[in-house]
Design a protein around this motif. Sequence first.
Motif, PDB file in Angstrom:
ATOM      1  N   ALA A  30      29.855  13.307  60.639  1.00  0.00           N
ATOM      2  CA  ALA A  30      30.069  14.491  59.805  1.00  0.00           C
ATOM      3  C   ALA A  30      30.947  14.143  58.609  1.00  0.00           C
ATOM      4  O   ALA A  30      31.874  13.343  58.715  1.00  0.00           O
ATOM      5  CB  ALA A  30      30.707  15.603  60.622  1.00  0.00           C
ATOM      6  N   GLN A  31      30.635  14.740  57.485  1.00  0.00           N
ATOM      7  CA  GLN A  31      31.421  14.569  56.271  1.00  0.00           C
ATOM      8  C   GLN A  31      31.796  15.950  55.735  1.00  0.00           C
ATOM      9  O   GLN A  31      31.037  16.910  55.881  1.00  0.00           O
ATOM     10  CB  GLN A  31      30.635  13.799  55.206  1.00  0.00           C
ATOM     11  N   ALA A  32      32.947  16.049  55.108  1.00  0.00           N
ATOM     12  CA  ALA A  32      33.399  17.330  54.581  1.00  0.00           C
ATOM     13  C   ALA A  32      34.221  17.093  53.326  1.00  0.00           C
ATOM     14  O   ALA A  32      34.668  15.966  53.046  1.00  0.00           O
ATOM     15  CB  ALA A  32      34.230  18.079  55.621  1.00  0.00           C
ATOM     16  N   GLY A  33      34.426  18.140  52.574  1.00  0.00           N
ATOM     17  CA  GLY A  33      35.222  18.017  51.364  1.00  0.00           C
ATOM     18  C   GLY A  33      35.312  19.327  50.620  1.00  0.00           C
ATOM     19  O   GLY A  33      35.117  20.409  51.203  1.00  0.00           O
ATOM     20  N   TYR A  34      35.591  19.230  49.323  1.00  0.00           N
ATOM     21  CA  TYR A  34      35.840  20.414  48.506  1.00  0.00           C
ATOM     22  C   TYR A  34      35.069  20.318  47.198  1.00  0.00           C
ATOM     23  O   TYR A  34      34.695  19.243  46.746  1.00  0.00           O
ATOM     24  CB  TYR A  34      37.339  20.533  48.192  1.00  0.00           C
ATOM     25  N   ILE A  35      34.874  21.479  46.594  1.00  0.00           N
ATOM     26  CA  ILE A  35      34.316  21.556  45.242  1.00  0.00           C
ATOM     27  C   ILE A  35      34.851  22.835  44.621  1.00  0.00           C
ATOM     28  O   ILE A  35      35.136  23.806  45.331  1.00  0.00           O
ATOM     29  CB  ILE A  35      32.773  21.509  45.273  1.00  0.00           C
ATOM     30  N   TYR A  36      34.982  22.856  43.282  1.00  0.00           N
ATOM     31  CA  TYR A  36      35.731  23.938  42.645  1.00  0.00           C
ATOM     32  C   TYR A  36      34.898  24.703  41.622  1.00  0.00           C
ATOM     33  O   TYR A  36      33.930  24.188  41.047  1.00  0.00           O
ATOM     34  CB  TYR A  36      36.985  23.368  41.977  1.00  0.00           C
ATOM     35  N   LEU A  37      35.303  25.957  41.402  1.00  0.00           N
ATOM     36  CA  LEU A  37      34.633  26.821  40.439  1.00  0.00           C
ATOM     37  C   LEU A  37      35.209  26.586  39.044  1.00  0.00           C
ATOM     38  O   LEU A  37      36.407  26.336  38.889  1.00  0.00           O
ATOM     39  CB  LEU A  37      34.817  28.293  40.813  1.00  0.00           C
ATOM     40  N   SER A  38      34.354  26.669  38.031  1.00  0.00           N
ATOM     41  CA  SER A  38      34.809  26.495  36.651  1.00  0.00           C
ATOM     42  C   SER A  38      35.050  27.837  35.967  1.00  0.00           C
ATOM     43  O   SER A  38      35.978  27.978  35.167  1.00  0.00           O
ATOM     44  CB  SER A  38      33.795  25.678  35.853  1.00  0.00           C
ATOM     45  N   LYS A  39      34.230  28.833  36.268  1.00  0.00           N
ATOM     46  CA  LYS A  39      34.401  30.154  35.680  1.00  0.00           C
ATOM     47  C   LYS A  39      33.518  31.152  36.418  1.00  0.00           C
ATOM     48  O   LYS A  39      32.725  30.777  37.292  1.00  0.00           O
ATOM     49  CB  LYS A  39      34.044  30.146  34.196  1.00  0.00           C
ATOM     50  N   GLY A  40      33.656  32.429  36.024  1.00  0.00           N
ATOM     51  CA  GLY A  40      32.826  33.471  36.624  1.00  0.00           C
ATOM     52  C   GLY A  40      33.532  34.805  36.634  1.00  0.00           C
ATOM     53  O   GLY A  40      34.680  34.933  36.182  1.00  0.00           O
ATOM     54  N   GLU A  41      32.845  35.808  37.134  1.00  0.00           N
ATOM     55  CA  GLU A  41      33.410  37.142  37.214  1.00  0.00           C
ATOM     56  C   GLU A  41      32.770  37.895  38.369  1.00  0.00           C
ATOM     57  O   GLU A  41      31.630  37.620  38.768  1.00  0.00           O
ATOM     58  CB  GLU A  41      33.190  37.911  35.905  1.00  0.00           C
ATOM     59  N   LEU A  42      33.524  38.838  38.935  1.00  0.00           N
ATOM     60  CA  LEU A  42      33.017  39.725  39.966  1.00  0.00           C
ATOM     61  C   LEU A  42      33.087  41.153  39.437  1.00  0.00           C
ATOM     62  O   LEU A  42      34.066  41.539  38.788  1.00  0.00           O
ATOM     63  CB  LEU A  42      33.832  39.601  41.252  1.00  0.00           C
ATOM     64  N   ARG A  43      32.051  41.937  39.721  1.00  0.00           N
ATOM     65  CA  ARG A  43      31.993  43.320  39.238  1.00  0.00           C
ATOM     66  C   ARG A  43      32.347  44.274  40.371  1.00  0.00           C
ATOM     67  O   ARG A  43      31.754  44.223  41.446  1.00  0.00           O
ATOM     68  CB  ARG A  43      30.607  43.636  38.678  1.00  0.00           C
ATOM     69  N   ILE A  44      33.314  45.136  40.103  1.00  0.00           N
ATOM     70  CA  ILE A  44      33.784  46.118  41.070  1.00  0.00           C
ATOM     71  C   ILE A  44      33.436  47.513  40.569  1.00  0.00           C
ATOM     72  O   ILE A  44      33.641  47.818  39.387  1.00  0.00           O
ATOM     73  CB  ILE A  44      35.314  46.018  41.274  1.00  0.00           C
ATOM     74  N   GLU A  45      32.905  48.346  41.445  1.00  0.00           N
ATOM     75  CA  GLU A  45      32.602  49.727  41.081  1.00  0.00           C
ATOM     76  C   GLU A  45      33.059  50.642  42.198  1.00  0.00           C
ATOM     77  O   GLU A  45      32.689  50.461  43.360  1.00  0.00           O
ATOM     78  CB  GLU A  45      31.096  49.895  40.825  1.00  0.00           C
ATOM     79  N   ASN A  46      33.897  51.624  41.827  1.00  0.00           N
ATOM     80  CA  ASN A  46      34.454  52.554  42.810  1.00  0.00           C
ATOM     81  C   ASN A  46      35.110  51.834  43.977  1.00  0.00           C
ATOM     82  O   ASN A  46      34.965  52.221  45.138  1.00  0.00           O
ATOM     83  CB  ASN A  46      33.372  53.523  43.312  1.00  0.00           C
ATOM     84  N   GLY A  47      35.814  50.744  43.655  1.00  0.00           N
ATOM     85  CA  GLY A  47      36.559  50.023  44.674  1.00  0.00           C
ATOM     86  C   GLY A  47      35.734  49.121  45.565  1.00  0.00           C
ATOM     87  O   GLY A  47      36.231  48.622  46.584  1.00  0.00           O
ATOM     88  N   GLN A  48      34.469  48.861  45.191  1.00  0.00           N
ATOM     89  CA  GLN A  48      33.592  48.030  46.016  1.00  0.00           C
ATOM     90  C   GLN A  48      32.956  46.925  45.179  1.00  0.00           C
ATOM     91  O   GLN A  48      32.656  47.111  43.998  1.00  0.00           O
ATOM     92  CB  GLN A  48      32.487  48.884  46.658  1.00  0.00           C
ATOM     93  N   LEU A  49      32.738  45.765  45.820  1.00  0.00           N
ATOM     94  CA  LEU A  49      32.025  44.675  45.170  1.00  0.00           C
ATOM     95  C   LEU A  49      30.560  45.058  44.990  1.00  0.00           C
ATOM     96  O   LEU A  49      29.893  45.459  45.940  1.00  0.00           O
ATOM     97  CB  LEU A  49      32.127  43.408  46.022  1.00  0.00           C
ATOM     98  N   VAL A  50      30.055  44.939  43.756  1.00  0.00           N
ATOM     99  CA  VAL A  50      28.658  45.293  43.493  1.00  0.00           C
ATOM    100  C   VAL A  50      27.879  44.182  42.787  1.00  0.00           C
ATOM    101  O   VAL A  50      26.654  44.237  42.705  1.00  0.00           O
ATOM    102  CB  VAL A  50      28.547  46.604  42.674  1.00  0.00           C
TER     103      VAL A  50
END
Length: 218
Positions: free
Chosen positions: A70-90
């Motif tokens: 087994a092999q494991a590791g990490y990778i990272y995000l460069s950018k992005g956005e999450l949209r929230i509507e009425n307190g919920q992820l949409v």
Amino acid sequence: MTNQKLSICSLILFIAILASSCREPQKKENKNVAQASTLSLHTGDERYLMIDSKESVIKWKGSSLNGLNAQAGYIYLSKGELRIENGQLVGGTVEVDMNTIEDKNHGRDNKLVNHLKDPDFFEVKRFPFSTISITRVNSVNSDHKQVTANLTIKGITKPVAFQTKTEITDETIKANAKLVIDRTKWDVRYKSAKFYANLANQTMSDSIEFDIQIVAKK
């Protein structure tokens, strides 16, 4: 005869004025209803929170078909956005920088990592970024959501589905999810039994696990 004609004309004029006065409020009422309908399309608390690339990370895991090596590791995000509507992820989109692949000890320049970057796996020089774009979110309960998204790796886009646990405040959203994919759908064929015969114990599992931890802030 003249007086009778005048009486008839007066009656017609009175009826016309009465009909006109009755119609005018109706026009105003319909206008108000139309305005209310238009406004209702824009109500609601909609916000876009930007990905914090320093606090967000994806842990990856792969292994041979028999579960060994087994092999494991990490990778990272460069950018992005999450949209929230009425307190919920949409919705939302995140971009993954494939050049940030690391092993379990956070090493970035070794045999394993360099192999993952070459054409046997993710061909990073040609495809330096992967993306996850959310297309639908359904509630499982108050904290957990069922997410449907498009995952793009090596320029190939396929739909995926996974559950995520979210913690949302006025300023931040934290989302944790586990995604398991069949790598061969994204043309990652190295030592796959679907494409190579007689690999024996060298056969690699087609499954890759991603443990996704995202933090987005206002």
